[in-house]
Design an enzyme around this catalytic site. Structure first.
Site, PDB file in Angstrom:
ATOM      1  N   ASP A 147      -5.055   7.761   4.273  1.00 62.92           N
ATOM      2  CA  ASP A 147      -5.443   6.518   3.621  1.00 62.92           C
ATOM      3  C   ASP A 147      -4.344   5.469   3.734  1.00 62.92           C
ATOM      4  OD1 ASP A 147      -7.217   5.026   1.714  1.00 62.92           O
ATOM      5  OD2 ASP A 147      -5.445   5.196   0.440  1.00 62.92           O
ATOM      6  N   GLU A 198      -6.712   5.543   8.679  1.00 68.62           N
ATOM      7  CA  GLU A 198      -7.327   4.303   8.223  1.00 68.62           C
ATOM      8  C   GLU A 198      -6.256   3.231   8.376  1.00 68.62           C
ATOM      9  OE1 GLU A 198      -8.982   1.913   4.344  1.00 68.62           O
ATOM     10  OE2 GLU A 198      -7.409   3.400   4.195  1.00 68.62           O
TER      11      GLU A 198
END
Length: 716
Positions: A394, A447
């Site tokens: 993330d 990401e």
């Protein structure tokens, strides 16, 4: 007295058996005890003399340093028999526990072990934590009435603190009680390496036996190593707390999810489940992106064994499991990593590098060795102990750039004067190297929302080493295009074609994630223009276009049923809408698209290679028609044609490179998907008519707002 204040850092120098001129002095510190008797191996018992309010002593000629002894303790409320922890000296690991990330998670924290002293095995829990700036650390729990004076830990080398407490078992609740360098008490801390945990209000850590669960997925774990870039990878992104609730509105447990979710994933044709973070997190509304128990699956849905069962069942059904992993930041809750030993142990103390202004959380100090090993150990931990198949990392962009979401005077440049965080870059490279060297069948996915070069390039070629990267640019541009009124799309034609310019610069996953259906953005269906039918038709066209594009696929839960409301973590998906053809038709379409994507190598084998894609119609902005062909390694090909207007295009002619015929495989406008059912040829033969610079061409009747897949068969 230091023991009375729980401020003693060297308990083995005073407690337990100690040599002295008159023999062996056995000292026990047990606040609140009334009396005490020691029992040696032959069964003889000797009373201890009270030295002061909490201390007891026995002076003996017996050598208690080699034999195992028990303590019989009288309390005001009853009797207790224990093995004295302070007879087990020298059973601690060295600083090596912090050296190897692949071993750290099996050394640190609370480990169930069995020691051998004097030929007698003694089972219990070895506690080991890292707090170099603390002046004292104790283990507290139900076993000592949460009294930090009872079990002071021994200061070891390299900032470690350790203590073996015999007779403790799986399921024991505990925390650490620390004092800073000045002797001030700190908030009780959960174990940074804790395997299991309890939620509010206690936030305790729980001893857990990792070897207890008996895995059934050997065939999955030992399957041959595959080339992930050439596989059909279709991810279903899921938030475990809001996919479905029970009749009372409560969370489904991990085992209930296994029972209900896995058959659904198989029916829908998804190859992988991507779970939003399951690491323990105190605030449910963070969706898991503010984790504190990095080594503990959240207890909201069950026990660690329950989560292992869930992963096991996924594997038995042929479904891989990817976890969202959050190394970018950690929350400021008192029981977590923040100010762990009275200092900024895990973050940079300078808020310009150590504090995330947007998320109100701490940023890991990636340049500190113990932080790097802690994070990499955690990544490996999930792959080792929970058989996880990959990690979606993330907020990578926030790690890569020192000025991420900061004004010019709110950040500190690197030593070259630039904005790249060299320490974070180094950490990510090391993490990927460790993951792929230990678990070659795993995958890592970034990401990353910027144009940082080489995210999915191998580290030995100068890249970060990720297997894949989310294509945030494709998501942004394609959604921007599809939200335009069809009559206006011709003015935005370059928006939909532009992502193909860089489509092979990384190994991309085309992601329609949770971020696109929250914070007032609306659901995917709600983003679409037009009336009820056109909204659905636009979404069907868009989904078809996505599955025809190069890149692996990811859909957030709810997209497959054309959820009408944006996602809320406080409820469940709008399953009741499946009673209506509009939504059930979308579910059928996404299922068929997933199965088509898996079944046809041309749609996935060369997802990450320019050899797998060629435009057939790229510049017909006036009609808003796009066409391209996808190729398999063996040369098989599939033609994908999208009509982004509600105007049927009868006899639409496009050039193709070879003589043969095209057979319709899937039409998003079909009636079973709640389409218009506009008639379309099922087989189209090529004709010797030049078009788009190619000698052959075909003429298709394109339904309104549709994407059509056609397989090519070459004439002999």
């Amino acid at each position: 007295m230091q023991l009375e204040r729980a401020a003693f850092s060297d308990p083995f120098s005073f407690l337990g058996p100690q040599y002295q001129s008159k023999g062996i002095a056995l000292r026990v510190w047990m606040p609140g005890a009334v009396s005490m008797v020691v029992e040696i191996e032959n069964g003889e018992k000797f009373p201890l003399t009270r030295e002061d309010e909490s201390g007891f002593v026995l002076i003996s000629k017996m050598d208690l340093t080699a034999a195992v002894y028990k303590l019989h303790i009288s309390w005001p409320t009853g009797e207790q028999t224990i093995h004295d922890p302070y007879q087990f000296h020298g059973f601690m690991p060295s600083g090596d526990a912090l050296v190897s990330p692949s071993k750290m998670h099996s050394e640190m924290g609370a480990q169930l072990i069995s020691l051998n002293k004097g030929g007698q095995p003694i089972s219990g829990v070895r506690f080991l934590t890292y707090a170099p700036n603390a002046s004292a650390v104790s283990v507290i729990g139900e076993f000592n009435a949460w009294d930090g004076r009872r079990h002071p830990m021994q200061r070891l080398d390299d900032g470690l603190w350790g203590l073996f407490i015999p007779d403790l078992e799986d399921g024991t609740q505990y925390k650490f009680e620390l004092k800073d360098s000045s002797g001030n008490s700190l908030p009780h801390k959960a174990d940074p390496w804790g395997y299991s945990s309890e939620q509010y209000p206690s936030f305790t850590s729980i001893v857990y036996d990792q070897s207890r669960y008996q895995w059934q997925d050997k065939a999955w774990q030992t399957r041959p190593v595959s080339v992930k870039h050439q596989e059909a990878l279709s991810f279903y992104e899921l938030h475990a707390g809001s996919w479905r609730r029970n009749e009372q509105g409560d969370f489904l447990t991990y085992r209930e999810l296994a029972e209900q979710l896995i058959p659904y994933l198989s029916e829908m044709g998804y190859t992988h489940l991507e779970l939003m973070p399951v690491s323990e997190h105190p605030f449910y509304g963070s969706w898991g992106y503010q984790p504190i128990g990095l080594f503990s699956p959240t207890s909201r849905f069950g026990t660690p064994d329950d989560f292992k069962y869930f992963v096991d069942q996924c594997h038995l059904a042929g479904i891989g499991v990817v976890l969202d992993w959050v190394p970018a930041h950690f929350p400021s809750d008192d029981h977590g990593l923040a100010n762990f030993d009275g200092t900024a142990l895990f973050n940079d103390p300078d808020p310009r590098r150590g504090w995330h202004q947007d998320w109100k959380s701490y940023i890991y100090d990636y340049g500190r060795d113990h932080v790097r090993r802690f994070l990499i150990s955690n990544a490996l931990f999930w792959l080792e102990h929970y058989h996880i198949d990959g990690l979606r990392v993330d907020a990578v962009a926030s790690m890569l750039y020192l000025d991420y979401s900061r004004e010019h005077d709110q950040w500190i440049p690197n030593h070259d004067g630039g904005n790249q965080n060299y320490d974070a870059i180094s950490l990510l490279r090391w993490m990927n190297e460790e993951v792929y060297s230990h678990y070659p069948n795993a995958m890592t996915i970034a990401e990353e929302s910027t144009a940082f070069s080489g995210v999915s390039r191998p580290t030995d070629m100068g890249g970060l080493g990720f297997g894949f990267k989310w294509n945030m640019g494709w998501m942004h541009d394609s959604l921007s295009y599809i939200q335009e009124e069809p009559v206006h799309r011709k003015f935005h034609h370059n928006t939909i074609t532009f992502p193909l310019i860089y489509a092979f610069s990384e190994n991309y996953v085309l992601s329609l994630s949770h971020d696109e259906v929250v914070y007032g953005k609306g659901s995917l269906l709600d983003k679409m223009p037009g009336d009820e039918w056109q909204k659905s038709a636009n979404l069907r066209t868009y989904m078809g276009y996505m599955y025809g594009q190069p890149g692996k696929k990811l859909n957030f839960m709810g997209a497959e049923i054309a959820q009408s409301a944006e996602w809320s973590h406080d409820g469940q998906l709008e399953w009741h809408w499946l009673e209506y053809p509009r939504h059930n038709g979308m579910k059928k379409l996404v299922s068929d698209l997933n199965h088509l994507y898996q079944d046809l190598p041309a749609l996935h084998e060369l997802d990450c290679s320019p050899e797998g894609f060629e435009w057939r119609v790229q510049d017909d902005a006036e009609t808003s028609v796009l066409a391209h062909e996808r190729f398999a390694l063996n040369g098989d090909k599939v033609l994908v044609v999208s009509n982004f207007t509600p105007v049927p295009r009868e006899g639409y002619t496009l050039g193709v490179p070879a003589e043969g015929e095209y057979e319709v495989l899937l039409n998003t406008d079909a009636e079973k998907y709640w389409g218009s059912g506009t008639p379309i040829q099922q087989t189209v033969k090529t004709q010797l008519l030049e078009k788009h610079g190619l000698a052959q061409s075909i003429s298709l009747d394109l339904p309104p707002l549709s994407t059509v897949f056609l397989a090519f068969k070459q004439h002999a």
